[in-house]
Design a protein around this motif. Structure first.
Motif, PDB file in Angstrom:
ATOM      1  N   ALA A 225       0.969  -1.170  -0.066  1.00  0.00           N
ATOM      2  CA  ALA A 225       0.060   0.021  -0.069  1.00  0.00           C
ATOM      3  C   ALA A 225       0.739   1.302   0.104  1.00  0.00           C
ATOM      4  O   ALA A 225       1.878   1.150   0.534  1.00  0.00           O
ATOM      5  N   VAL A 244      -4.754   7.539   0.808  1.00  0.00           N
ATOM      6  CA  VAL A 244      -4.101   6.249  -0.082  1.00  0.00           C
ATOM      7  C   VAL A 244      -4.185   6.357  -1.541  1.00  0.00           C
ATOM      8  O   VAL A 244      -5.145   6.634  -1.940  1.00  0.00           O
ATOM      9  N   VAL A 247      -3.618   0.233  -3.229  1.00  0.00           N
ATOM     10  CA  VAL A 247      -3.508  -1.069  -2.524  1.00  0.00           C
ATOM     11  C   VAL A 247      -3.473  -2.076  -3.373  1.00  0.00           C
ATOM     12  O   VAL A 247      -4.159  -2.284  -4.160  1.00  0.00           O
ATOM     13  N   TYR A 255      -4.916  -8.516   1.764  1.00  0.00           N
ATOM     14  CA  TYR A 255      -5.868  -6.960   1.590  1.00  0.00           C
ATOM     15  C   TYR A 255      -6.335  -6.589   2.842  1.00  0.00           C
ATOM     16  O   TYR A 255      -6.294  -5.472   3.313  1.00  0.00           O
ATOM     17  N   LEU A 258      -3.422  -4.941   4.867  1.00  0.00           N
ATOM     18  CA  LEU A 258      -2.994  -3.724   4.565  1.00  0.00           C
ATOM     19  C   LEU A 258      -3.941  -2.804   5.079  1.00  0.00           C
ATOM     20  O   LEU A 258      -3.619  -1.694   5.539  1.00  0.00           O
ATOM     21  N   TRP A 259      -5.225  -3.055   4.935  1.00  0.00           N
ATOM     22  CA  TRP A 259      -6.447  -2.221   5.476  1.00  0.00           C
ATOM     23  C   TRP A 259      -6.368  -2.044   6.867  1.00  0.00           C
ATOM     24  O   TRP A 259      -6.711  -0.943   7.403  1.00  0.00           O
TER      25      TRP A 259
END
Length: 407
Positions: A225, A244, A247, A255, A258-259
């Motif tokens: 990211a 951001v 990503v 996923y 990262l979030w």
């Protein structure tokens, strides 16, 4: 077009004059650093300028890149830098430039489609471009939002990186994800250097670009990211905004990891991100309404070589349909075409059979990436059904297109 204006191919020496023109058109100043960065990816041999008494008053450029489409990757002319001087509007310059550009793309017979981001959406349907992919804009309230505890990836390792120092890792992840992510463009040549440049003029007051890599269970880079932070304090304390920019992950655990990181950055109360319309983020957070989702058109597609374009992509369900297409600019695309295929192959050939649907090349462009449904076009009266053989699902794909890069 005004007879005093001459249309010609650009040369490398035209770059400063072109960027001066685009400064007027897009209300953005170009400093020397920005000009040099643009030269990394600008293709003067594919650039057209309109010249009047020695001054450049119009411009358009096509960039040589590939685009991921449903079931494949195709060469696509990435059209950008389109503009006409405010002193030369309403003289037919734009029409002449766009027609010539599309004609050159067709004559070269390498790219079956052209794509662009439209600054004004009323302009490009006149040249056969259809709205093929939209973006979902997120303005999240991060203090009231977390990734759910039952989401995967909580045990994965993250490491902060300087994006420029791990270019090869980022490029490898990007290439793997882009191979199946509809709407992602290839990054050949200098494109990674262009994307990782971090000019202060492009930050809008935010910090330098930051990065994080998520590693898989074996310690290999599996996703990343990139973001900036716009710092702010108010009467209640820290009020920073995380911005951001990308990503990249094709694994649900990566996923989510990262979030989980991005939504938990200290001293921030909000986050902005432009993602796919079917972005799965709302399915892994505890308060999806706090994502503040919006929606708008993004990537537009112009089908240049109709049979080549339709054979280059795949179809979600088996399809056998006769399309009657009208293309005022390219008569070779007009007429009746029998499209057959499915998830593994496709064929598009001329036919004398009765058509099932009638549509223009603009609607075909809108359908091409699977971001605009055939059902919506039928409901809007943009496509005319002539039989009951309507392939509603075939033009879709497993995921909606995800146009992440304004070029």
């Amino acid at each position: 077009m005004d007879e005093s204006v001459r249309l010609r191919p650009a040369t490398a020496e035209d770059h400063d004059a072109i960027t001066d023109l685009l400064s007027y058109v897009f209300h953005h100043d170009w400093d020397e650093e920005s000009r040099q960065l643009d030269k990394l990816v600008w293709e003067p041999e594919r650039s057209l300028v309109a010249e009047d008494a020695g001054s450049i008053v119009g411009h358009t450029n096509a960039l040589t890149r590939d685009l991921t489409v449903p079931g494949g990757v195709v060469p696509a002319a990435h059209v950008t830098g389109v503009g006409v001087a405010p002193t030369h509007r309403r003289r037919g310059l734009l029409r002449t430039m766009m027609h010539r550009q599309l004609g050159e793309i067709a004559e070269a017979a390498r790219e079956p489609i052209a794509v662009l981001w439209a600054s004004e959406t009323a302009i490009y349907p006149r040249f056969g471009y259809g709205p093929a992919a939209s973006v979902m804009s997120i303005h999240a309230m991060t203090r009231e939002l977390r990734v759910r505890p039952d989401a995967p990836g909580a045990d994965l390792r993250l490491r902060l990186i300087d994006p420029k120092q791990v270019r090869d890792d980022l490029a490898a992840i990007y290439a793997r994800v882009a191979a199946t992510r509809v709407g992602w463009s290839s990054r050949p040549g200098n494109w990674w250097e262009f994307h990782l440049a971090d000019l202060k003029d492009n930050r809008d007051g935010a910090t330098m670009r930051h990065g994080v890599i998520c590693e898989d269970a074996d310690g290999r880079p599996a996703g990343y990211a990139l973001w900036r932070v716009k710092g702010k304090w108010d009467a209640y304390g820290p009020d920073a905004e995380v911005r951001v920019t990308q990503v990249a992950a094709d694994d649900p655990g990566v996923y989510a990891a990262l979030w989980r990181f991005l939504l938990g950055i200290d001293l921030a109360r909000s986050l902005r991100y432009d993602g796919a319309v079917d972005e799965p983020l709302h399915l892994i957070v505890d308060e999806p309404r706090r994502l503040g989702r919006g929606y708008e058109e993004a990537l537009w597609v112009r089908v240049v070589d109709l049979p080549g374009a339709l054979e280059a992509r795949r179809y979600l369900t088996p399809v056998d349909v006769v399309l009657e297409v009208t293309d005022p600019l390219f008569p070779a695309n007009s007429g009746r075409w029998r499209l057959t295929g499915g998830p593994d192959k496709a064929s598009c050939v001329r036919t004398g059979e009765a058509p099932d649907l009638t549509l223009t090349i603009t609607e075909l462009g809108a359908l091409y990436l699977g971001g605009t449904t055939l059902g919506a076009l039928l409901a809007a009266g943009r496509v005319q059904p002539l039989t009951a053989n309507i392939p509603y699902a075939a033009f879709g794909w497993h995921r909606l297109p995800n146009p992440i890069e304004v070029f």
